[in-house]
Design a protein around this motif. Structure first.
Motif, short mmCIF file in Angstrom:
data_model
loop_
_atom_site.label_atom_id
_atom_site.label_comp_id
_atom_site.label_asym_id
_atom_site.label_seq_id
_atom_site.Cartn_x
_atom_site.Cartn_y
_atom_site.Cartn_z
N ARG A 1 -13.38 -37.38 22.69
CA ARG A 1 -14.12 -36.40 23.48
C ARG A 1 -13.22 -35.80 24.57
NH1 ARG A 1 -19.36 -35.22 25.33
NH2 ARG A 1 -20.34 -36.85 24.08
N LYS A 2 -12.46 -36.67 25.24
CA LYS A 2 -11.58 -36.18 26.32
C LYS A 2 -10.59 -35.16 25.77
CE LYS A 2 -11.75 -40.01 29.55
NZ LYS A 2 -11.22 -41.34 29.81
N ARG B 1 -15.33 -26.72 18.78
CA ARG B 1 -15.25 -27.79 19.78
C ARG B 1 -16.63 -28.07 20.39
NH1 ARG B 1 -11.40 -26.24 24.62
NH2 ARG B 1 -10.23 -25.11 23.07
N ASP B 2 -17.47 -27.02 20.54
CA ASP B 2 -18.82 -27.23 21.08
C ASP B 2 -19.66 -28.04 20.09
OD1 ASP B 2 -18.12 -25.81 23.31
OD2 ASP B 2 -18.93 -23.90 22.58
N HIS B 3 -19.49 -27.71 18.80
CA HIS B 3 -20.27 -28.44 17.80
C HIS B 3 -19.84 -29.90 17.74
CE1 HIS B 3 -22.04 -29.36 13.77
NE2 HIS B 3 -22.99 -28.58 14.27
N ILE B 4 -18.54 -30.13 17.93
CA ILE B 4 -18.05 -31.52 17.93
C ILE B 4 -18.66 -32.27 19.12
CG2 ILE B 4 -16.00 -32.96 18.23
CD1 ILE B 4 -14.39 -30.83 16.72
N LEU B 5 -18.67 -31.62 20.28
CA LEU B 5 -19.21 -32.30 21.47
C LEU B 5 -20.71 -32.57 21.31
CD1 LEU B 5 -17.26 -30.32 24.26
CD2 LEU B 5 -16.92 -32.70 23.55
N GLN B 6 -21.42 -31.59 20.73
CA GLN B 6 -22.87 -31.80 20.48
C GLN B 6 -23.07 -33.00 19.54
OE1 GLN B 6 -24.62 -28.24 18.86
NE2 GLN B 6 -24.12 -27.01 20.66
N VAL C 1 -11.00 -33.31 23.09
CA VAL C 1 -11.71 -32.08 22.70
C VAL C 1 -11.96 -31.23 23.95
CG1 VAL C 1 -13.83 -31.15 21.72
CG2 VAL C 1 -12.78 -33.16 20.69
N GLU C 2 -12.39 -31.88 25.01
CA GLU C 2 -12.65 -31.13 26.25
C GLU C 2 -11.37 -30.49 26.79
OE1 GLU C 2 -16.52 -33.74 27.72
OE2 GLU C 2 -14.54 -34.23 28.48
N ALA C 3 -10.25 -31.17 26.57
CA ALA C 3 -8.97 -30.62 27.06
C ALA C 3 -8.33 -29.67 26.03
CB ALA C 3 -8.02 -31.78 27.35
N GLY C 4 -8.99 -29.51 24.89
CA GLY C 4 -8.42 -28.66 23.84
C GLY C 4 -7.16 -29.24 23.23
N GLN C 5 -7.08 -30.55 23.23
CA GLN C 5 -5.84 -31.22 22.82
C GLN C 5 -6.00 -31.92 21.47
OE1 GLN C 5 -3.06 -31.08 24.82
NE2 GLN C 5 -1.89 -32.14 23.24
N ASN C 6 -5.06 -31.73 20.59
CA ASN C 6 -4.93 -32.58 19.40
C ASN C 6 -3.44 -32.77 19.13
OD1 ASN C 6 -4.15 -30.17 18.26
ND2 ASN C 6 -5.89 -29.99 16.87
#
Lengths: 371, 419
Positions: free
Chosen positions: A335-336, A308-313, A338-343
């Motif tokens: 992004r929202k 998730r960090d690599h995705i945000l980067q 990913v930040e919430a850990g949601q899929n």
């Protein structure tokens, strides 16, 4: 048969295909209604196309060539609405998701089309187990060599695509513990996985000739690679996405890919090499198994980090290109989450935790698909 | 020897009696026959059950008398109620909002069947009083047979779904109109307005009991999983109670169950998982129902004139149903080919037709006798051959688990076909 010439396409144009589930509104199991849906859908003038898929409880929709993810959404919306209307008329429902959570593969029937019967004869039960539902994104490339370069650069971001779209945690009524169990079914096919790391079209043609000489393949369709070149369209086709639960998310994923492509073309940020693939299968497995919580091994450095960090980067890096392409909203939506850990896999598990009944989860997913 | 018999006599206890033994053995034979028919021909088990019942009836098996009464009547009503509750749960009203032509198709095929059979009966010099009831009996396709055929062939698809829904709707019309007609028949000489209150009582009781049934199940499903065995037992128990209450209070038990199933589908739009769980108990009841129907129906007296009337009725009904489904098919979203197979799949007649005929028999012995003489042989033939026609229709529509060509023809057949 020799490889088709790589046709011209406008760089960074998009085409999206979505494979969808047709389910009964009685028990929410898969329902063999593809032929009836196609008959009704052909009466409505729509962009793109609606075609059958391997088994007769599946249907595939696709857009025409689009220039932005908002255009993708503007094409998918009327197709979705027509699908829902036709489904209502037939008393069935249309659902997204990478797998049907509790269907039994042996109950499926191969759609009556020569190619599907040929595949069934060759692959046996694998064809019925191929009742899985993916999103394919085509992205236009300037030329054939650029397409191969784009393909192998994109390979580093395959875990991103898997984790962001994962929506297949349940198979045959069981929680697989994977966020995307769908790709395990694809892996069973002999010509699945990654494309050979060649960066020039002439080398790829030579590889294709050798493969056709062995008699194992006849056309590009026989390769079930995660990403494959599509010379007749002048694109590369990314095939690892699970079908999301909504068309909005499908369009957002297309926007993400397009922004990545723009970054590659404009900055040429790295040159792919065979060693990138040392961790490819591991990263792919991690993304399938753990989704956004996966570990990502950076191919050039071997650094371990949270996916998730690599995705945000990566989202930070592609943000300017997303803005240029009108995909900022799409990337922000992702992004929202990913930040919430949601899929979507998480959403499906939450529903099942609440309902304790996978058929009800499918019903709620069908309502979500309606928009 | 006498000492031995005397000693043994001390151990003898009163038991359930010879009829129970007869029925148990008959069911054992029916079960075996159903299995063998299914295993060796691919035809549904209901064909085997019906053949055994028919043979038993023709041989003068005394376990079931016409008109049905007492425990035999209750068992049949209960089995029908279970089937109709399930069938009612397959009818979402929202579908008719999105596709009203399906409702039109249903009304068209039922109305065409009624009038075609009615006029044919008059043409064959059947008395006017009997022609109407016979037409109502012919209107009802059997969801019980269709659902058994679907289960045995593991069919799924548009033809299968539509055949079940149209058969259920035709049953709804036949039960409603048949109940009203029977009430009027039981009051000869009454003026039209005098027959309205009893008819309203019959409907009112059926609707109230159906609503109560669906309400109680709705409450239970708030707390219990539909996939639980205990929920299934609860549902079966509530259907049994509602069957007894509806019949006792002058309502129609099958109509109450059908309304209950339809209401629960609206009140509780979640997936319908009960049928898979109702299990062996409902299977035994359903089998008993098929055996009972053919045993009773086989008791009809045959002669050349009756045979001619029955065969004409069957042909007219077949053509009328097929034409009705075909005419009503416009705009429903189904192809013409599918409409043909839907029409064919609606051929079976069984317990509901028998129950409606039984109502007429109870309402008027003299007219009932005329109705029975034609209705019973028709029901007998259409339980067996209707099931065969429906099976062929589903195979030809390509909706069965395996195509016709892959059906087993011997002991080496695929065991997975057993359900």
């Amino acid at each position: 048969m020799s490889l088709e010439a790589f046709h011209h396409s406008e760089p960074l144009t998009l085409g999206v295909e979505l494979e969808l589930q047709l389910v009964s509104t009685h028990d929410y199991d898969l329902a063999p209604y593809a032929e009836d849906m196609l008959r009704l859908m052909h009466k409505t003038p729509l962009p793109g196309s609606v075609v059958p898929e391997m088994t007769n409880s599946m249907i595939e929709i696709s857009t025409d060539v689009c220039h932005s993810c908002s255009e993708v959404l503007s094409q998918l919306t009327p197709i979705r609405d027509a699908l829902v209307k036709s489904a209502d008329k037939l008393n069935i429902a249309v659902v997204g998701g990478g797998t049907h959570p509790f269907q039994q593969w042996h109950e499926r029937r191969i759609y009556d089309k020569p190619r599907f019967h040929e595949l069934s004869a060759l692959y046996g039960y694998l064809t019925k187990q191929f009742t899985i539902f993916g999103q394919h994104v085509h992205i236009g490339c300037p030329d054939a060599d650029a397409a191969l370069l784009m393909l192998h650069r994109m390979s580093r971001y395959i875990p991103h695509c898997i984790a962001l779209s994962a929506s297949s945690p349940y198979v045959q009524g069981q929680d697989t513990q994977f966020d995307s169990a769908r790709l395990n079914s694809v892996f069973a096919f002999p010509l699945s996985g990654r494309a050979p790391c060649v960066l020039h079209w002439t080398d790829f043609e030579a590889y294709f000739d050798k493969m056709t000489h062995t008699g194992v393949v006849k056309s590009m369709k026989d390769f079930y690679w995660d990403i494959r070149p599509k010379p007749e369209y002048g694109t590369i086709e990314i095939r690892v996405f699970d079908t999301p639960l909504t068309i909005e998310r499908a369009a957002a994923l297309a926007g993400y890919v397009q922004s990545l492509g723009a970054w590659f073309l404009n900055e040429q940020p790295f040159t792919p090499q065979e060693d990138d693939y040392l961790v490819y299968t591991y990263n792919r497995f991690q993304a399938c198994r753990f989704g956004l919580d996966a570990v990502y091994v950076d191919p050039p450095t071997g650094t371990h980090m949270q996916l998730r960090d690599h995705i945000l980067q990566t989202m930070d890096k592609i943000a300017p290109y997303a803005e240029q392409l009108g995909a900022s909203g799409a990337v922000e939506l992702l992004r929202k989450d990913v930040e919430a850990g949601q899929n979507d896999a998480r959403w499906l598990r939450d529903r099942q935790r609440e309902e304790q009944m996978l058929a009800e989860v499918s019903r709620q997913a069908s309502i979500k698909f309606r928009g | 020897m006498n000492e031995l018999m005397s000693f043994w006599g001390q151990w003898l206890r009163p038991s359930a009696g010879l009829p129970t033994v007869q029925w148990a053995l008959l069911l054992a034979v029916a079960s075996t026959c159903g299995y063998l028919v299914y295993r060796h021909t691919g035809l549904p088990k209901v064909v085997g059950y019906s053949i055994v019942g028919m043979v038993a009836g023709l041989l003068g098996f005394s376990g079931a008398q016409w008109p049905l009464q007492g425990i035999g009547l209750f068992i049949m009503e209960l089995a029908i109620s279970i089937v109709l509750f399930d069938a009612g749960g397959r009818i979402p009203w929202r579908w008719f909002r999105h596709n009203p032509m399906v409702l039109v198709q249903s009304i068209a095929e039922s109305a065409l069947t009624y009038f075609a059979v009615y006029w044919t009966m008059l043409w064959l010099n059947v008395p006017h009083e009997a022609a109407g009831p016979i037409a109502l009996v012919a209107m009802a396709a059997s969801p019980a047979v269709v659902t058994r055929v679907v289960a045995d062939t593991r069919a799924a698809g548009p033809v299968t779904d539509r055949a079940i829904v149209l058969a259920t709707l035709s049953t709804l019309y036949a039960l409603t109109l048949g109940g009203a007609h029977a009430e009027m028949l039981s009051r000869p000489g009454s003026r039209f307005f005098e027959t309205i209150p009893p008819v309203m009582v019959m409907f009112g009781v059926s609707i109230v009991v159906g609503a109560l049934l669906s309400g109680l199940i709705r409450i239970a499903l708030r707390y219990m999983s539909p996939e639980s065995e205990n929920t299934s037992i609860l549902v079966l128990a509530l259907i049994a109670a509602s069957t007894a209450i509806a019949a006792h209070l002058g309502g129609s038990a099958p109509l109450a169950a059908l309304i209950g199933g339809m209401l629960i589908k609206q009140l509780h739009p979640r997936p319908w998982a009960l049928p898979r769980q109702l299990g062996t108990a409902s299977s035994v009841l359903t089998m008993l129902m098929f055996v009972l129907v053919s045993t009773v129906a086989a008791q009809a007296d045959w002669n050349l004139a009756i045979a001619g009337t029955v065969f004409t009725l069957i042909i007219v009904r077949l053509v009328a149903k097929a034409m009705g489904v075909g005419i009503g098919n416009i705009g429903t979203g189904a192809s013409w080919r599918q409409a043909v197979w839907v029409g064919a799949a609606m051929m079976p007649m069984s317990s509901i037709a028998l129950l409606i005929a039984s109502q007429f028999m109870a309402a008027s012995a003299s007219t009932g006798a005329v109705i029975s003489s034609i209705a019973l042989p028709t029901i007998l033939l259409m339980e067996v051959f209707g099931a065969v026609i429906a099976t062929v229709a589903l195979y030809r529509a390509g909706e069965t688990h395996k195509p016709w060509a892959e059906l087993p023809t011997g002991p080496s057949g695929d065991e997975h076909r057993e359900s």
